[in-house]
Design an enzyme around this catalytic site. Structure first.
Site, PDB file in Angstrom:
ATOM      1  N   SER A  91      43.256  38.262  46.345  1.00  0.00           N
ATOM      2  CA  SER A  91      42.009  38.040  46.084  1.00  0.00           C
ATOM      3  C   SER A  91      41.094  38.924  45.013  1.00  0.00           C
ATOM      4  O   SER A  91      40.104  38.257  44.361  1.00  0.00           O
ATOM      5  CB  SER A  91      41.125  37.817  47.627  1.00  0.00           C
ATOM      6  N   HIS A  93      37.374  42.062  47.108  1.00  0.00           N
ATOM      7  CA  HIS A  93      36.360  41.090  46.364  1.00  0.00           C
ATOM      8  C   HIS A  93      35.535  41.453  45.238  1.00  0.00           C
ATOM      9  O   HIS A  93      35.593  41.196  44.084  1.00  0.00           O
ATOM     10  CB  HIS A  93      35.856  40.225  47.291  1.00  0.00           C
TER      11      HIS A  93
END
Length: 295
Positions: free
Chosen positions: A200, A246
């Site tokens: 991610s 993230h």
């Protein structure tokens, strides 16, 4: 009902690429003035040229082979412009199959963890214990079928077009710099015994670079902004999601992506790869600071 005379022309007000009729574009070749999409853009001294004009000659007295087709960011145009995206997806899938076959011991050995005892391994484990490889290997591990499905779909949808626009080397540099920045921020801010894994961070870096690219090409920013907002809502709204990875990947992707698409032509490679080196150096600094805290 009668239709205004200009409505048909207005419906076609946005031109489409002459090689890809399904793609709208606001950019034209500086030589033949035909509309071209990002995949067909070849960087020139002024603006962009289409592949046909590049193959026909540089227009400056050089032989046609002297002007090699280049991507928007200066990379070489290749026969399969999405090859690295496919390779990265293949590696992630292969590692996931290895996780399923080898069990939790394999995952515990390579996931990102700061410093902790793990039930299946002997002694204290983690990056603070010198296992720095976890910053990289965690980028290719996933926590389940849904996790890898969403990440690989995102990698295909976002990574493919971005690789086309940047070229292979620059795309690969962006991917790993973003992923490592996400790992470094996770190591710095997360609890040392909190494991983390997944692609991610790198994918959020691709999101950030895509937003910069779309801004550079004057495309409609609303779709990518909406997609980023949705992903950030999931990031902060769901438990067991490493928001640090993230955010770290996103910031690194925006910074690196800006350098990729806005670097001046005369020193493009220096600016692009120099920015990658700076972001990587900052990530290393975060790792060293956290290691000093834990040891």
């Amino acid at each position: 009902m009668d239709q205004p005379a200009g409505s048909a022309q207005e419906a076609r007000s946005v031109p489409v690429c002459y090689r890809h009729p399904d793609r709208e574009t606001g950019v034209r070749c500086t030589r033949c003035e035909r509309p071209i999409c990002p995949e067909c853009m070849v960087s020139a001294s002024v603006g962009f040229q289409c592949p046909d004009c590049v193959r026909g000659g540089s227009g400056t007295g050089h032989a046609p082979q002297a002007s090699r087709p280049r991507t928007l960011a200066g990379g070489t145009v290749t026969a399969d412009p999405r090859l690295l995206t496919k390779v990265l997806i293949g590696i992630n899938l292969a590692v996931f199959l290895a996780q399923l076959a080898a069990g939790d011991r394999f995952t515990n050995r390579f996931e990102l963890i700061g410093q902790a005892y793990t039930p299946l391994l002997d002694g204290v484990q983690g990056i603070a214990e010198g296992q720095y490889y976890r910053l990289l290997t965690a980028m290719f591990l996933h926590g389940g079928y849904v996790h890898i499905l969403f990440n690989m779909l995102s990698l295909w949808w976002i990574g493919g077009p971005l690789e086309v626009a940047l070229g292979r080397a620059r795309f690969l540099a962006l991917y790993f710099v973003s992923g490592l920045a996400g790992s470094a921020l996770t190591y710095l801010l997360a609890a040392p015994n909190q494991p983390s894994l997944g692609a991610s961070g790198a994918i959020f870096g691709l999101f950030g670079a895509t937003a910069v690219l779309m801004r550079r090409l004057n495309y409609d920013m609303r779709p990518i902004i909406a997609l980023l907002v949705i992903n950030l809502i999931f990031t902060f709204g769901w438990s067991n999601i490493s928001w640090q990875a993230h955010i770290g990947g996103l910031v690194a992707g925006v910074v690196t992506g800006y350098a990729m698409v806005h670097a001046p032509r005369e020193r493009r490679s220096l600016v692009q790869y120099g920015t990658c080196a700076v972001v990587l150096a900052l990530s290393v600094a975060l790792v060293l600071v956290r290691t000093a805290q834990l040891t």
